[in-house]
Design a protein around this motif. Structure first.
Motif, PDB file in Angstrom:
ATOM      1  N   GLU A 109       0.779  -1.238   0.000  1.00 18.32           N
ATOM      2  CA  GLU A 109       0.000   0.000   0.000  1.00 18.32           C
ATOM      3  C   GLU A 109       0.808   1.284   0.000  1.00 18.32           C
ATOM      4  OE1 GLU A 109       0.452  -2.051   2.493  1.00 18.32           O
ATOM      5  OE2 GLU A 109       0.780  -0.953   4.343  1.00 18.32           O
ATOM      6  N   ASP A 135       6.329  -5.244  12.790  1.00 16.94           N
ATOM      7  CA  ASP A 135       5.721  -3.964  12.403  1.00 16.94           C
ATOM      8  C   ASP A 135       4.452  -3.627  13.194  1.00 16.94           C
ATOM      9  OD1 ASP A 135       4.460  -1.827  11.042  1.00 16.94           O
ATOM     10  OD2 ASP A 135       3.800  -3.152   9.439  1.00 16.94           O
ATOM     11  N   ARG A 136       3.403  -4.450  13.109  1.00 14.87           N
ATOM     12  CA  ARG A 136       2.146  -4.109  13.776  1.00 14.87           C
ATOM     13  C   ARG A 136       1.782  -5.125  14.859  1.00 14.87           C
ATOM     14  NH1 ARG A 136      -1.789  -2.320   8.706  1.00 14.87           N
ATOM     15  NH2 ARG A 136      -0.392  -0.718   7.864  1.00 14.87           N
ATOM     16  N   ARG A 158      -1.370   6.121  16.425  1.00 18.49           N
ATOM     17  CA  ARG A 158      -0.933   7.452  15.979  1.00 18.49           C
ATOM     18  C   ARG A 158      -2.001   8.490  16.289  1.00 18.49           C
ATOM     19  NH1 ARG A 158       2.011   5.284  10.408  1.00 18.49           N
ATOM     20  NH2 ARG A 158       3.864   4.541  11.504  1.00 18.49           N
ATOM     21  N   ASN A 173       0.466   8.644   7.392  1.00 17.54           N
ATOM     22  CA  ASN A 173       1.685   8.233   6.673  1.00 17.54           C
ATOM     23  C   ASN A 173       1.972   9.189   5.509  1.00 17.54           C
ATOM     24  OD1 ASN A 173       0.084   7.363   4.483  1.00 17.54           O
ATOM     25  ND2 ASN A 173       1.126   5.386   4.290  1.00 17.54           N
ATOM     26  N   ASP A 222       6.601   8.397   8.562  1.00 14.81           N
ATOM     27  CA  ASP A 222       7.346   7.362   7.830  1.00 14.81           C
ATOM     28  C   ASP A 222       8.750   7.855   7.490  1.00 14.81           C
ATOM     29  OD1 ASP A 222       5.414   5.388   7.871  1.00 14.81           O
ATOM     30  OD2 ASP A 222       4.902   5.499   5.747  1.00 14.81           O
TER      31      ASP A 222
HETATM   32  O1  GYE Z   1       3.397   3.832   8.421  1.00 14.42           O
HETATM   33  C1  GYE Z   1       2.398   2.940   6.467  1.00 14.42           C
HETATM   34  C2  GYE Z   1       2.165   1.536   6.069  1.00 14.42           C
HETATM   35  O2  GYE Z   1       2.517  -0.362   9.680  1.00 14.42           O
HETATM   36  C3  GYE Z   1       4.146   1.262  10.189  1.00 14.42           C
HETATM   37  O3  GYE Z   1       1.910   0.870   7.286  1.00 14.42           O
HETATM   38  C4  GYE Z   1       3.334   0.619   9.141  1.00 14.42           C
HETATM   39  C5  GYE Z   1       2.512   1.570   8.331  1.00 14.42           C
HETATM   40  C6  GYE Z   1       3.262   2.694   7.660  1.00 14.42           C
HETATM   41  O4  GYE Z   1       1.282   1.367   5.090  1.00 14.42           O
HETATM   42  O5  GYE Z   1       3.006   3.684   5.474  1.00 14.42           O
END
Ligand code: GYE
Length: 306
Positions: free
Chosen positions: A27, A104-105, A162, A212, A240
């Motif tokens: 994405e 990441d998440r 965020r 982002n 980012d």
């Molecule tokens: O900030 C965004 C991406 O999970 C940190 O996912 C990531 C986020 C990032 O699509 O650009």
């Protein structure tokens, strides 16, 4: 028969670690850099990577994880598109005896010990950094500041956190008001469309806070089409730190970028090896990140790695 030299190949040596990785999608610029980092690091570490792209759909991720379980991979890692709804599939991996690493998440779960570790940024802190800069920027002004917010994917950890970190800081000052807040799905087209809608219903926007860079870059197009100057008429904060955002900052169109580092591959492979070897790892591993303003953009640009 035994082959000399040759090195690996199918069925060669049972000691090659097989990692199943389920990625969110493609994405954003951040995501592309994250994927490249993971693929390169797996290669460098001699780890066999089974990579699956979920196109931002949770059901695709669940399917990919189930297929990794079926194939009997050694370790599963994934970056969960949204926070909730993982309990069943995590339990399945656990009962198959396959360790899981979150990257990441984060996930929201009340089950115990369903993953080994979570490697990723502190998204609440990123939101606070954005908020703190804004408070400073408007320290001398008594006027009301109208903020519009472009949220990341609804239900995702970075969108939730965020928003939370930013609101926590700006809500301490009565002059800031978030007048509109909507999901732009972390994409350029999402940012562009939602910003266009914001602009058509409000002609007095002071600040855009985008979760982002890609959404901020999309929004810039809409701001310019509306005859306004991004970075001047509407101040822009994003998160980012991709090259395109640094370029936009150097051009005066973005005012602040809060860094979020996608280059998690080497650290992830290190964790995969440790977890596979049964070594203990910390439950939470954070990534160190900075904050950049326009006066630093030009100088920082050549050194940006993503
Ligand atoms: O900030 C965004 C991406 O999970 C940190 O996912 C990531 C986020 C990032 O699509 O650009």
């Amino acid at each position: 028969a035994t082959a000399c030299g040759g090195g690996g190949g199918q069925g060669g040596g049972g000691d090659t670690i097989v990692l199943g990785f389920s990625q969110v999608g493609a994405e954003s610029g951040w995501r592309t850099a994250n994927t490249e980092s993971i693929k390169q690091a797996a290669k460098d570490a001699g780890i066999e990577l089974k990579f699956s792209d979920a196109q931002q759909q949770q059901e695709n991720q669940i399917q990919a994880i189930r297929s990794f379980i079926q194939q009997g991979v050694d370790v599963i890692a994934f970056s969960p598109v949204v926070e909730s709804g993982w309990d069943t599939v995590l339990a399945e991996a656990k009962s198959a005896g396959i360790p899981v690493i979150l990257t990441d998440r984060a996930v929201e779960t009340d089950q115990e010990e369903v993953y080994e570790t979570f490697l990723g940024s502190d998204f609440v802190e990123e939101g606070r950094k954005a908020g703190r800069w804004l408070v400073e920027e408007y320290a001398e002004s008594d006027e009301d500041v109208d903020i519009v917010e472009l949220q990341g994917t609804t239900g995702s950890a970075p969108a939730i956190d965020r928003k939370e970190g930013f609101s926590e800081v700006v809500s301490e000052h009565g002059k800031f008001e978030i007048t509109a807040s909507q999901d732009g799905d972390f994409t350029r087209s999402g940012g562009q469309e939602v910003m266009q809608a914001f602009l058509s219903s409000d002609d007095d926007i002071d600040v855009l806070y985008a979760h982002n860079d890609d959404m901020a870059l999309g929004a810039i197009e809409s701001i310019e089409s509306a005859g306004l100057e991004p970075g001047e008429d509407i101040k822009i904060i994003s998160i980012d730190g991709i090259k395109d955002a640094f370029q936009a900052m150097a051009d005066g169109k973005i005012n602040l970028v809060v860094e979020c580092n996608p280059l998690l591959g080497p650290q992830l492979m290190d964790l995969v090896e440790k977890v596979h070897a049964g070594e203990g790892v910390k439950e939470r591993i954070k990534v160190e990140e900075g904050v950049y303003t326009q006066d630093q953009a030009e100088e920082a640009l050549p050194d940006r790695k993503y």
